[in-house]
Design a protein around this motif. Structure first.
Motif, mmCIF file in Angstrom:
data_model
loop_
_atom_site.group_PDB
_atom_site.id
_atom_site.type_symbol
_atom_site.label_atom_id
_atom_site.label_comp_id
_atom_site.label_asym_id
_atom_site.label_seq_id
_atom_site.Cartn_x
_atom_site.Cartn_y
_atom_site.Cartn_z
ATOM 1 N N VAL A 1 6.867 -28.118 99.832
ATOM 2 C CA VAL A 1 7.572 -26.893 100.228
ATOM 3 C C VAL A 1 7.820 -26.884 101.732
ATOM 4 C CG1 VAL A 1 7.474 -24.377 100.301
ATOM 5 C CG2 VAL A 1 6.582 -25.592 98.304
ATOM 6 N N GLU B 1 10.624 -29.266 102.659
ATOM 7 C CA GLU B 1 11.931 -28.709 102.302
ATOM 8 C C GLU B 1 12.318 -27.599 103.280
ATOM 9 O OE1 GLU B 1 14.015 -29.786 99.875
ATOM 10 O OE2 GLU B 1 12.573 -31.397 99.550
ATOM 11 N N ARG B 2 11.357 -26.751 103.626
ATOM 12 C CA ARG B 2 11.635 -25.644 104.543
ATOM 13 C C ARG B 2 12.085 -26.171 105.910
ATOM 14 N NH1 ARG B 2 10.382 -20.318 104.525
ATOM 15 N NH2 ARG B 2 9.039 -20.545 102.685
ATOM 16 N N ILE C 1 15.197 -21.857 99.933
ATOM 17 C CA ILE C 1 13.877 -22.073 99.339
ATOM 18 C C ILE C 1 13.841 -21.501 97.924
ATOM 19 C CG2 ILE C 1 11.465 -21.296 99.414
ATOM 20 C CD1 ILE C 1 11.899 -23.672 101.165
#
Length: 308
Positions: free
Chosen positions: A211, A214-215, A240
């Motif tokens: 996560v 990706e953020r 997201i």
């Protein structure tokens, strides 16, 4: 008659790659002489496995076994798809899958387990097959799923035989509802997993490192747009959310109907089966996923053989 010690057997195994029982027999046949035993194993075709161990094995089969409320999935690799169609190899994968039901998620425990009908363990049987078939093979990974009450359902994509193929999925559903109806839905859900390839069951069990990565990517992309910071933050949060919808199983659109969320489909299936259903987990094995394959240059190989 020389004493056949564990140290002698170990030495011969390291030099030949042959199985423990084969090494012990070779030493017995040759009065403990290691060099003579090597020749004996070579004559029997059992000392060839070690030479093949460095070759990339990215083909093979995924196997699944289910016993009551427990399921196991294994990936066993070979060098070519031709071996995957070999009945001996297929039987080995099927047997290993059933053994994995008792050895759990530990690859080493599976390798060390006795192989039925042979005086070898699973890894030694595989080494014997390497020598017999003539390709490198390896037991790559194994995973088990179980529930206290409910079903473990499965799906094999393009199955070569019952329980073996190139893509395998297990789905664990905790429920006190009708088992047959729950299993029918579980098979649909397993098909969905094979098609949609989720990374986690839900947002709660998504790997935080994934996560965060990706953020960071989304944030960099949003900043490049030149928009104000508060707009950038909203853009990142929107992306997201989209990522979760694509990566989390319960947030994905159910491929069977192409409309409802998987979470909604689970609720509906529970009502149909006569009791609530809780998705406890899934396992997805795609054959060769993540293995670096060697790039072959046929023209260069021919030129090398020709001496150019």
């Amino acid at each position: 008659m020389a004493q056949i010690t564990a140290a002698l057997v170990k030495e011969l195994r390291e030099k030949t790659g042959a199985g423990m029982m084969d090494c012990k027999k070779a030493l017995g046949e040759n009065d403990g002489d290691v060099e003579a035993s090597i020749d004996w194993l070579r004559t029997k075709g059992l000392a060839t496995a070690a030479k093949k161990a460095g070759r990339v094995a990215s083909e093979g089969l995924v196997g699944i076994a289910i016993d009551g409320t427990k399921g196991a999935i294994v990936e066993i690799n070979a060098e070519t798809d031709f071996v995957a169609r070999n009945e001996t190899f297929q039987d080995f994968v099927t047997t290993a899958s059933n053994i994995a039901l008792t050895t759990g998620n530990d690859v080493d425990a599976l390798k060390a387990a006795p192989f039925p009908g042979e005086e070898r363990n699973v890894q030694e049987q595989l080494t014997h097959m390497i020598a017999t078939i003539g390709e490198n093979m390896s037991i790559r990974r194994v995973q088990t799923l179980s529930v206290d009450k409910g079903v473990v359902s499965s799906y094999i994509h393009t199955a070569l035989a019952p329980g073996i193929g190139k893509i395998g999925v297990l789905v664990a559903l905790e429920t006190e509802a009708d088992a047959a109806k729950a299993d029918a839905f579980g098979k649909q859900l397993a098909m969905h997993v094979a098609a949609a390839k989720p990374q986690s069951v839900s947002r709660d069990d998504m790997d935080q490192e994934v996560v965060d990565r990706e953020r960071a990517i989304f944030a960099e992309q949003a900043r490049d747009s030149g928009k104000p910071a508060e707009i950038v933050e909203k853009m990142v949060e929107g992306r997201i959310r989209k990522f979760y919808e694509e990566a989390c199983l319960v947030d994905q659109t159910f491929v069977i109907d192409g409309d409802s969320k998987v979470s909604t489909a689970i609720e509906a299936a529970g009502r149909e089966a006569g009791g609530s259903i809780t998705l406890k987990g899934f396992s997805l094995f795609v054959l060769g996923d993540g293995i670096e394959k060697e790039e072959e240059d046929f023209a260069a190989e021919v030129a090398a053989v020709a001496g150019n």
